[in-house]
Design an enzyme around this catalytic site. Structure first.
Site, PDB file in Angstrom:
ATOM      1  N   ASP A  62       0.863  -1.171   0.000  1.00 34.52           N
ATOM      2  CA  ASP A  62       0.000   0.000   0.000  1.00 34.52           C
ATOM      3  C   ASP A  62       0.907   1.231   0.000  1.00 34.52           C
ATOM      4  OD1 ASP A  62      -1.674   2.145   0.591  1.00 34.52           O
ATOM      5  OD2 ASP A  62      -2.841   1.057   2.089  1.00 34.52           O
ATOM      6  N   VAL A  63       0.848   2.027  -1.069  1.00 39.67           N
ATOM      7  CA  VAL A  63       1.786   3.148  -1.202  1.00 39.67           C
ATOM      8  C   VAL A  63       1.507   4.267  -0.214  1.00 39.67           C
ATOM      9  CG1 VAL A  63       2.313   2.690  -3.621  1.00 39.67           C
ATOM     10  CG2 VAL A  63       0.427   4.261  -3.040  1.00 39.67           C
ATOM     11  N   ASN A  89       2.853   4.820 -10.480  1.00 30.53           N
ATOM     12  CA  ASN A  89       1.627   4.861 -11.267  1.00 30.53           C
ATOM     13  C   ASN A  89       0.365   4.751 -10.421  1.00 30.53           C
ATOM     14  OD1 ASN A  89       0.007   4.353 -13.849  1.00 30.53           O
ATOM     15  ND2 ASN A  89      -0.313   2.416 -12.776  1.00 30.53           N
ATOM     16  N   TYR A 156      -8.913  15.379  -7.348  1.00 28.07           N
ATOM     17  CA  TYR A 156      -8.024  14.776  -8.340  1.00 28.07           C
ATOM     18  C   TYR A 156      -7.119  15.843  -8.961  1.00 28.07           C
ATOM     19  CZ  TYR A 156      -6.532  11.926 -12.313  1.00 28.07           C
ATOM     20  OH  TYR A 156      -5.781  11.242 -13.240  1.00 28.07           O
ATOM     21  N   LYS A 160      -2.982  15.816  -8.676  1.00 29.46           N
ATOM     22  CA  LYS A 160      -2.124  15.619  -9.847  1.00 29.46           C
ATOM     23  C   LYS A 160      -1.289  16.865 -10.160  1.00 29.46           C
ATOM     24  CE  LYS A 160      -2.961  11.326 -10.899  1.00 29.46           C
ATOM     25  NZ  LYS A 160      -1.896  10.300 -10.896  1.00 29.46           N
ATOM     26  N   THR A 191      -8.460   2.967 -20.541  1.00 31.18           N
ATOM     27  CA  THR A 191      -8.360   2.173 -19.310  1.00 31.18           C
ATOM     28  C   THR A 191      -9.677   2.322 -18.550  1.00 31.18           C
ATOM     29  OG1 THR A 191      -7.537   3.950 -17.892  1.00 31.18           O
ATOM     30  CG2 THR A 191      -5.889   2.739 -19.194  1.00 31.18           C
TER      31      THR A 191
END
Length: 251
Positions: A62-63, A89, A156, A160, A191
């Protein structure tokens, strides 16, 4: 492009996603050993087994947890003898809502994965690389953020945009250590993350084609090609840059 990665070990977080799969496939085709990382062992195992190249491994992590990220880097090195390239990613989109209506839990979850996850990943990747001859790190940002804003995507967008800025700051901090850090900012790509609720892939493709100067959705392989170039010796003079790949959406 001389993007050969023989004897190189590549770590890709968010390893079960579409961009990760395309990137892992491309690195493996160029001779690398690739380790996919993510939280779900079943999806990681399925992704690894579905890539038709040898040298694909996976590790759960888990990052957002610094201890797990540190253990991830240690495990990659233990299994494969080093870490030469990292592709950060892991990311989530979060539910869309105007800022005043945004659930604070969604805000924190989005920042935790998209920004803190990149910070922690770089922190531990760099700690290894600077003691072992350097390396290359490519962060996956987005054309939504520093390059473009859309209504309803405050969390978001903020996460980013911060990844793009963090990439540049880290690049300046660590180029003297022999570590080149860059970013890729994809636009709408084929995706699952690009799908709206209830959409079919055909619906998604038509919607994006109508709104994108290139007239089509992006292919994950196109993002992968940019990542490989940035990680390769061909890009040895590219430091701290954020390459936008979005069919002209932000042109």
């Amino acid at each position: 492009m001389n993007a050969r990665f023989d004897d190189k070990v590549v770590l890709i977080t968010g390893g079960a996603g579409g961009i990760a799969t395309a990137t892992a496939t491309a690195f493996a085709a160029c001779g690398a050993t690739v380790v996919l990382a993510g939280r779900n062992p079943d999806t990681l195992a399925a992704t690894a087994s579905g890539i038709a190249h040898p040298g694909i491994d996976w590790v759960t992590a888990d990052v957002t947890d610094t201890d797990q990220v540190a253990a991830l880097v240690d495990e990659v090195v233990r299994r494969h003898g080093g870490l030469h390239v990292a592709v950060n990613n892991a990311g989530i989109f979060g539910a869309a809502a105007p800022l005043a209506d945004l659930d604070e839990k969604i805000w924190h979850a989005t920042l935790d994965v998209n920004l803190t996850g990149v910070f922690l990943s770089m922190k531990h990747e760099i700690a290894h690389m600077r003691e072992h001859g350097g390396g290359a790190i490519v962060n996956i940002s987005s054309n939504i953020g520093a390059h473009r804003r859309l209504a309803g995507l405050a969390a978001y967008t903020a996460s980013k945009a911060a990844v793009s800025a963090l990439t540049r700051a880290a690049a300046l901090d660590h180029i003297a250590d022999g570590i080149r850090i860059t970013a890729v900012s994809p636009g709408a790509t084929a995706t699952p993350m690009s799908m709206r609720p209830g959409e079919t892939p055909a619906d998604r493709d038509a919607r994006i084609a109508a709104a994108t100067p290139a007239g089509r959705v992006g292919d994950p392989a196109e993002v992968a090609a940019a990542v490989l170039w940035l990680a390769s010796d061909d890009a040895s003079y590219v430091v701290g840059q954020d390459l936008v790949i979005d069919g002209g959406a932000t042109a």
